[in-house]
Design an enzyme around this catalytic site. Sequence first.
Site, PDB file in Angstrom:
ATOM      1  N   GLU A  24       1.400   2.307   0.495  1.00 16.15           N
ATOM      2  CA  GLU A  24       0.242   1.617   1.074  1.00 16.15           C
ATOM      3  C   GLU A  24       0.005   0.345   0.267  1.00 16.15           C
ATOM      4  O   GLU A  24      -0.593   0.370  -0.807  1.00 16.15           O
ATOM      5  CB  GLU A  24      -1.001   2.511   1.040  1.00 16.15           C
ATOM      6  CG  GLU A  24      -2.143   1.957   1.881  1.00 16.15           C
ATOM      7  CD  GLU A  24      -3.489   1.908   1.166  1.00 16.15           C
ATOM      8  OE1 GLU A  24      -4.454   1.436   1.790  1.00 16.15           O
ATOM      9  OE2 GLU A  24      -3.570   2.304  -0.008  1.00 16.15           O
TER      10      GLU A  24
ATOM     11  N   ASP B 217      -0.918   6.184  -1.962  1.00 14.58           N
ATOM     12  CA  ASP B 217      -2.122   5.398  -1.707  1.00 14.58           C
ATOM     13  C   ASP B 217      -2.328   4.339  -2.793  1.00 14.58           C
ATOM     14  O   ASP B 217      -2.108   4.598  -3.976  1.00 14.58           O
ATOM     15  CB  ASP B 217      -3.324   6.350  -1.669  1.00 14.58           C
ATOM     16  CG  ASP B 217      -4.623   5.633  -1.357  1.00 14.58           C
ATOM     17  OD1 ASP B 217      -4.744   5.090  -0.242  1.00 14.58           O
ATOM     18  OD2 ASP B 217      -5.511   5.610  -2.233  1.00 14.58           O
TER      19      ASP B 217
END
Length: 614
Positions: A301, A259
């Site tokens: 991401e 992330d």
Amino acid sequence: MARETVFKRRFAGHCDELKWLYCELYEGGVGMFEELVKIMEKRSRERDRKLKRLDEKREKDPDWYKRNDMVGMMMYTDAFAGTLKGVKEKLDYIEECGVRCLHLMPLLDSPAVNNDGGYAVSDFTRVKEKLGTMEDLKDLAEECHRRTISVCLDFVMNHTSEEHEWARRARAGEKEYQDRYFFFDSYDIPAQYERTCPQVFPTTAPGNFTWLEDAKKYVMTTFYPYQWDLNYRNPVVFNTMVDYLLNLANHGIDVIRVDAVPYIWKELGTSCRNLPQVHTLVRMIRMICETVCPAVLLLGEVVMEPAKVVPYFGTVEKPECHMLYNVTTMASIWHTVATEKVSLLKHQMDVISGLPREYVFLNYLRCHDDIGWGLEYDWLRKESMEEVPHKRFLSDYFTGKWPGSMARGELYNDDPTSGDARLCGTTASLCGLEGALEKGDGEALEKAVSCDLMLHAFMMTLSGIPMLYSGDEIGQLNDYSYKDDPAKASDSRYVHRGKFHWEAAAKRTEAKTVQQRLFSGIRRLEQIRKSFPVFLNAASVRTADTFDPAVLCLVRELDDEKLVALFNFSGEEKTAYIDEPGSYGDLLSGEVLEGANVPMDPYGARWMLLKREI
């Protein structure tokens, strides 16, 4: 003994580069590097026999995830089936959807409130109690592997929750733990950071630092005040986070979604985004995984346009992420739906087609998050689309305020000054299905279903991995019940994170229902896609002119196969004036067509395969 030999062999291939990068990043860090190696050895010993066999299998077949039968689905465990055991019980349905990669949205322990949908982790070694246990996660992964389904899980590297043990001990004044974050006694240094570091959420979470009244200190909080940024200048942070990651891998996780990758290294006087040290960290993680758990993939991401995303793939000699999100195309798809002009999408397809075919993007129409309008406005000005008024138009269109729009969505982080507003809503509601049902408009309903299927056909035409959002396969609509929950009411993203409607899913076998038309339509697209090599990543892809502003043409070619794919982004009948000589069989309609003057239904899609002479 054999397992240790395998570890040593794999480690020998990376040892020199890994040590060099580590000691360059952490000056004088030889002792901490040795600690890292001990962590790697320990996790390698703990890796069970089944996962070891999977490691060996995938080492021999490194392109296993690049095939045209790969389809992903993302879902929230609690919304879909309540618990991890519930998901395991529903794997027959997931298989029926054609899913080969199951992305479980954040499920590690996080606070009941101030959790950012699970992205504020308070314990990286525990599953949220209401969802189950780490053993349940492992059991689910084992059953998925038995069914040839991979499991993807988010790994939040940039920050922890303020309720994480490190944060609590830092807040209590323990210097060792304060050094794992960015703590400052005064605002002097934070003020210097703020001069060059952009704000992520200027409206709802302004600034990059939070004052802790009880600790009498400032702490860096790039995203939200309750998410404290980790300090990767401290090798203890890197070593421990790697240990957490390897623990997840040993519980059967196949794809680690890293992330907010660009944010993980902070440097005073910079934007604290995309710094060279970020690539060093990701490269090291890649080598660590290839040593301990080579069956595991890294999904980065990185929310930028494809041309700026590609550095996160690394190089052929020094790879970083295995896969990245195609976020810009997702946003441009919805821009194209609203404007009925394919020019921007065509331009971006040309950019992506120019990238190496080894790169693997995840393609999607919707995800758990909002849709941000980070479009190429320098390019759109040539189309007479200025940034602020165009963003306002998109917001009005997709919230149903624009005349004639059936779309139904909600805004997130609306900033009236800049025109910035992020969009929330399910695919079906944004396509107009909710609005059509609301008004009892049969014609609008037909167009909404056609639009939904056309967008899924477009997504599955792209090279890479198509990722479905749970519920889209049955046309699930917005769920406004989140407004009744105080913990969710302020976050409009929950409008598309509602509970899965199993009673609606039961209608997927009832002829002519919306659920049956969407479910069978999407499933058929998947089956056709995996039946023809032309959908492989290795195919060349180009755009072709259609001489209609609403119709897009993509041409895929591999060996002796040629596919001409056409998409009508308007609710009117169109003609694609293409020039692709030959006779084609439309894989979707069964028609035989010439590669010129192709008729297109409203929101129609065609997959035209060239008929070769025998």
